[in-house]
Design a protein around this motif. Structure first.
Motif, short mmCIF file in Angstrom:
data_model
loop_
_atom_site.label_atom_id
_atom_site.label_comp_id
_atom_site.label_asym_id
_atom_site.label_seq_id
_atom_site.Cartn_x
_atom_site.Cartn_y
_atom_site.Cartn_z
N UNK A 177 0.83 -1.21 0.00
CA UNK A 177 0.00 0.00 0.00
C UNK A 177 0.86 1.26 0.00
N UNK A 178 1.84 1.27 0.90
CA UNK A 178 2.72 2.45 0.99
C UNK A 178 3.51 2.61 -0.31
N UNK A 179 3.91 1.48 -0.89
CA UNK A 179 4.67 1.53 -2.13
C UNK A 179 3.84 2.12 -3.26
N UNK A 180 2.56 1.77 -3.29
CA UNK A 180 1.69 2.30 -4.34
C UNK A 180 1.51 3.81 -4.19
N UNK A 181 1.39 4.26 -2.95
CA UNK A 181 1.29 5.70 -2.69
C UNK A 181 2.57 6.41 -3.17
N UNK A 182 3.71 5.78 -2.89
CA UNK A 182 4.99 6.37 -3.31
C UNK A 182 5.11 6.37 -4.84
N UNK A 183 4.63 5.28 -5.45
CA UNK A 183 4.68 5.20 -6.92
C UNK A 183 3.91 6.37 -7.56
N UNK A 184 2.75 6.69 -6.97
CA UNK A 184 1.96 7.81 -7.51
C UNK A 184 2.74 9.12 -7.43
N UNK A 185 3.44 9.33 -6.31
CA UNK A 185 4.25 10.55 -6.17
C UNK A 185 5.35 10.59 -7.22
N UNK A 186 6.01 9.44 -7.43
CA UNK A 186 7.12 9.39 -8.38
C UNK A 186 6.63 9.65 -9.80
N UNK A 187 5.46 9.09 -10.11
CA UNK A 187 4.91 9.28 -11.46
C UNK A 187 4.51 10.73 -11.69
N UNK A 188 3.91 11.35 -10.69
CA UNK A 188 3.55 12.77 -10.91
C UNK A 188 4.81 13.63 -10.98
N UNK A 189 5.85 13.25 -10.26
CA UNK A 189 7.12 14.00 -10.36
C UNK A 189 7.70 13.85 -11.77
N UNK A 190 7.67 12.63 -12.31
CA UNK A 190 8.24 12.39 -13.65
C UNK A 190 7.46 13.17 -14.71
N UNK A 191 6.15 13.29 -14.50
CA UNK A 191 5.34 14.02 -15.49
C UNK A 191 5.62 15.51 -15.44
N UNK A 192 6.06 16.00 -14.27
CA UNK A 192 6.24 17.44 -14.12
C UNK A 192 7.65 17.91 -14.47
N UNK A 193 8.59 17.00 -14.52
CA UNK A 193 9.98 17.43 -14.65
C UNK A 193 10.40 17.57 -16.12
N UNK A 194 11.67 17.92 -16.30
CA UNK A 194 12.18 18.14 -17.66
C UNK A 194 12.88 16.88 -18.16
#
Lengths: 453, 462
Positions: free
Chosen positions: A77-94
């Motif tokens: 569960x915690x890993x899935x929450x972290x995955x969502x953060x990482x994916x939104x970071x990847x979408x926002x970065x250069x």
């Protein structure tokens, strides 16, 4: 502590879940640690601590955009929450045009015997306290003036796992026990500097006697305060001292990222002589007594032995996967991940200085006038780019006519690390096994010293 | 959170612990690093955990855990750890009495860093990179790091304290490399706030302001001449004198270190030249090291370490206040739930003096003015070292050429008597971090201070 296989299963689950959530490439590094530690303050054990920690670092790519995340909770569960953060970071970065892929599976991993000992994880708090308690009672016996101001003991077990979307799946485990002692003693005018020593072992057989003896014999000398002389003199540096200087200068300049970014003064000197022919330095990730020895680095790349300086000639830099790919070379297995920050850096494993022929006692006996520098203050204020350093040797011990006579307070050593490497005159025979460095004392000649007036 | 802490607290007291302290944290933490415009780390994390500290039979047990549903076991573990330590002690640890506090502290954060879009943060870093690059064509590499945090901390003790406080951090740090021919150099700068949100980086520590501070120092390094080695008359500027207050004196006046340092037994004695006063001010509103309570729920305070040249007070926590018979000064601080609180500085400064600021260099034939530092370190024999990344010669009473990297050192117990003049002027604080096994955000400062020859040794290589 979580078993390494369980950690690896979690890593592989996260890789799969990450791909389902839209990551094109993903790597997961998980670590778990259990530690019992005792702390010494003012000659008594003041606190015993217990830590059970987990760390999971996720790094993923969408195209060439990278995002990362961390969680300290080892559940899906915690890993899935972290995955969502990482994916939104990847979408926002250069985009990072230079990124070309995660590590590929290795043919085989080296096997280093003895990194795991059941006795360490099976030990209880009483055994850990016992190590520090023994150090305290031996200190009092060794010298009634010696105050064990700081120190402690610990028993640590850890596991680590790495998996990525290229199919790398690797896990590891290890143990450590350690004893640390920082001693001081009053002098006629104040205090001696604090003298540190420690011993780290993979099993519970840490050398408490040797650690106490090292501190007590140094304190005995430091109780006498003497004046130093400015000018060019011979200095003998303990690895606790030169290890610090090298860490903030030379080591920064052999990091592949710094070479690639034009931040290394020796970036164009491969194959050239940069040091005295008397010195050979190796990064040895496989050393059986190395604290950083393991079968793989933090990207699942096999550890290896990389010669840095061979008889004064610069032989190699250190690389992780990203910078090696960018520069068209191979990773040397030196990736180090700051789990909470998500940063993968290039870091040495065990820096090994090859020993010389004479014992340190004989070298000191043969020294007419010089200084034995056991520790330094301010190595971290060195300029890693230029190699300039300006530090205080402390404890710094005056050697006169072959004898260590007393501590010099406020002895400065100023210079440039690339000059210092050429001033190596001799290397002692018996290495000290320290946390990041394995090496004997090194004798440097004609080093500029500035003594307090 | 408090409900979970409360039931664990009861278990600890039920076991017979003389003191139980639970410190829960929950929040958002972020780290971004940009190397030459490339994002090399971008990590956001939600972290929660509890630090459990128990005093039983006169010794401490400490457990850190991220399992909020396992706090009962964590307290039991901490209790048994304390008992394992206790059997070895000759004298029990006791705590000085303090008043219990119940409080809720909310910060007036305009822009919570958690809700600032990543794009905006990356733009800040790109702007700073450009600002630095454009400053001088010899600048070859730029690394920018930022950290932010936003969360809450819950402190509960068996003495009846119950404090909930906002946690916020914005931190900005550029590292800049310059190259001229074969000459390489580097400089860094750092700024932070533990009271404001992202608006601090928009309005105060902007890319322009912070970028310029780092870039101009690399340029000075590339153009500087080597410093000499030896002792010279000198003037130390606010950023350097602050670090000297911190390294040379502050650490020796942390009670846990004082007992083993050259300051031991010197409270009440003259330890500095006339007119020298040094303070750790934990209640300086808005400053980086300020907080209302420490991590033992004691009120932070203003500690007059040296008052009119006399060593007056040490910084304490409850344990050392009892041990040395001094008041509790509220200096117990912990980096996070992973660490127990220990005695730390907050905002350390030399108080302003009466020397005419316009006459600081007057009469100095040859000496140095040190304007900025990079790192420093203290030792128990009162030896201090401060790395200097911006300094100038003083020639015939005038500011001269810039000099390259060097460091200064001295023996604090001697150097303090060589202070010749403390300027009568306001000064800025240097904002940074201190490491004592764990990290603390601290501020340091002071007016320009002039030292006689013999006070400060210069580790120049020329």
């Amino acid at each position: 502590m979580i078993e390494e296989k369980t950690l690896l299963d979690l890593c592989e689950y996260i890789v799969k879940a990450g791909k389902e959530k839209g990551a094109e490439h993903i790597e997961v590094h998980a670590a778990s640690e259990s530690e019992v530690e005792s702390d010494v303050e003012m000659g008594q054990i003041s606190q015993v601590s217990k830590k059970n920690l987990s760390e999971i670092a996720i790094r993923l790519f969408i195209g060439k955009r990278m995002g990362s995340a961390f969680t300290n909770i080892p559940t899906q569960d915690a890993a899935n929450e972290a995955l969502d953060l990482a994916i939104s970071a990847a979408k926002a970065t250069t985009e990072d045009e230079d990124w070309s892929g995660l590590p590929s599976p290795a043919d085989e991993y080296p096997v280093i015997e003895g990194l795991w000992q059941d006795s360490v994880v099976d030990s209880d708090s009483g055994e850990v306290v016992g190590l520090a308690g023994k150090a305290l009672s031996l200190s009092v016996k060794a010298d009634p003036d010696l105050i064990p101001g700081f120190g402690g003991s610990a028993a640590i077990g850890f596991s680590a796992a790495y998996a990525n979307s290229n199919g790398v799946a690797h896990s590891d485990k290890g143990t450590f026990a350690l004893v640390v002692l920082g001693g001081i003693a009053p002098t006629d005018t104040g205090m001696t500097p604090m003298v540190f020593a420690y011993d780290i072992a993979r099993d519970m057989n840490v050398d408490v006697e040797g650690t106490v003896d090292d501190v007590a014999s140094t304190i005995q000398i430091c109780k006498n305060s003497v004046k130093g002389n400015s000018g060019k003199h011979t200095i003998i540096m303990h690895p606790l001292a030169y290890g610090q200087v090298m860490n903030f200068t030379l080591i920064q300049s052999i990091r592949g990222d710094n070479v690639a970014r034009g931040k290394s003064k020796i970036g164009d000197k491969l194959g050239e002589k940069i040091a005295s022919e008397k010195i050979t330095v190796v990064d040895d990730g496989l050393h059986p007594r190395g604290v950083s020895s393991s079968s793989a680095d933090d990207e699942g790349v096999p550890r290896r032995r990389t010669p840095i300086i061979e008889k004064g000639v610069l032989r190699s830099f250190l690389w992780d996967t990203y910078w090696a790919n960018k520069m068209g070379v191979k990773s040397t297995g030196n990736a180090k991940r700051n789990m909470r920050q998500g940063l993968v850096d290039i870091s040495p494993s065990n820096i090994v200085v090859e020993p010389g022929e004479r014992e340190i006692e004989d070298i000191i006996k043969g020294t007419k006038h010089g200084y034995y520098i056991r520790g330094v203050q301010g190595a971290h204020s060195s300029n890693p780019e230029s190699g300039d350093f300006s530090i205080v040797g402390n404890p710094a011990i005056l050697i006169e006519n072959g004898k260590m006579v007393g501590a010099v307070h406020g002895l400065m050593v100023a210079g440039n690390v690339y000059d210092l490497l050429n001033q190596v005159d001799e290397i002692a025979k018996t290495p000290h096994y320290l946390q990041s460095i394995i090496g004997p004392e090194i004798v440097f000649k004609d080093v500029s010293l500035i003594a307090k007036e | 959170m408090f409900e979970k802490l409360e039931s664990a607290l009861e278990i600890g007291s039920g076991l017979g612990a003389s003191y139980v302290e639970l410190r829960g944290e929950s929040g958002f933490i972020e780290y971004i690093q940009m190397d030459d415009g490339r994002v090399s780390a971008l990590t956001q994390r939600l972290e929660q955990g509890v630090a459990v500290r128990v005093l039983a039979d006169g010794a401490w047990g400490f457990v850190t855990t991220s399992d909020l549903n396992g706090l009962d076991n964590a307290v039991k573990d901490a209790y048994s750890m304390a008992r394992a330590a206790a059997i070895t002690r000759r004298e029990p640890i006791v705590l000085a009495e303090t008043k219990a506090h119940e409080d809720v502290l909310d910060f007036d954060v305009k822009r919570d860093p958690r809700h600032v879009p990543i794009e905006e943060k990356l733009q800040y870093m790109q702007d700073m990179t450009k600002e630095i690059r454009d400053f001088d064509s010899r600048i070859t590499a730029v690394t920018v790091k930022i950290r932010t945090a936003s969360g809450k901390k819950y402190l509960m003790t068996s003495d009846g304290s119950r404090i909930q406080t906002d946690v916020v951090l914005v931190w900005s740090y550029p590292w800049v490399t310059g190259k001229d021919g074969t000459r390489l150099s580097a400089a860094r700068y750092e700024d932070a706030s533990t009271k404001s949100g992202w608006e601090y980086l928009e309005k105060v520590a902007t890319p322009e302001v912070i970028g310029l501070e780092a870039a101009k120092r690399v340029k000075l390094q590339l153009e500087g001449i080597p410093a000499k080695g030896g002792s010279f008359p000198c003037v130390l500027g606010p950023r350097v004198i602050g670090v000297l207050a911190h390294e040379a004196l502050g650490h020796l006046a942390e009670a846990d270190l004082t007992v083993q340092s050259s300051f031991n037994g010197k409270v009440g004695e003259v330890v500095a030249a006339e007119g020298v006063s040094m303070t750790d001010n934990g209640v300086d509103e808005g400053n980086l090291g300020t907080s209302k309570y420490d991590d033992e729920a004691s009120l932070a305070s203003r500690v007059e370490i040296i008052k009119d040249s006399v060593l007056t007070e040490l910084m304490t926590n409850r344990e050392y206040a009892a041990k040395i018979g001094q008041r509790v000064t509220g200096n117990a601080r912990a980096e996070s739930y992973l660490h127990p609180p220990i005695i730390r500085m907050r905002n350390t400064l030399f108080e302003r003096g009466d020397y005419n600021p316009d006459e600081m260099f007057e009469g100095i034939e040859f000496g140095y003015y040190c304007a900025d530092f990079r790192g420093g370190q203290a030792q128990m024999n009162a030896s201090f070292q401060v790395g200097i990344q911006e300094a100038y010669e003083i020639v015939n009473g005038e500011l001269g050429k810039p000099v390259t990297d060097l460091s200064i050192s001295g023996i604090a117990t001697d150097s303090l008597f060589k202070i010749e003049g403390v300027a009568n002027e306001d000064f800025p604080f240097e904002l940074g971090r201190c490491g004592k096994g764990q990290e603390a955000f601290v501020a340091a400062g002071g007016p320009n201070i002039r030292f006689l020859k013999g006070g400060i040794t210069f580790g120049g290589s020329s």
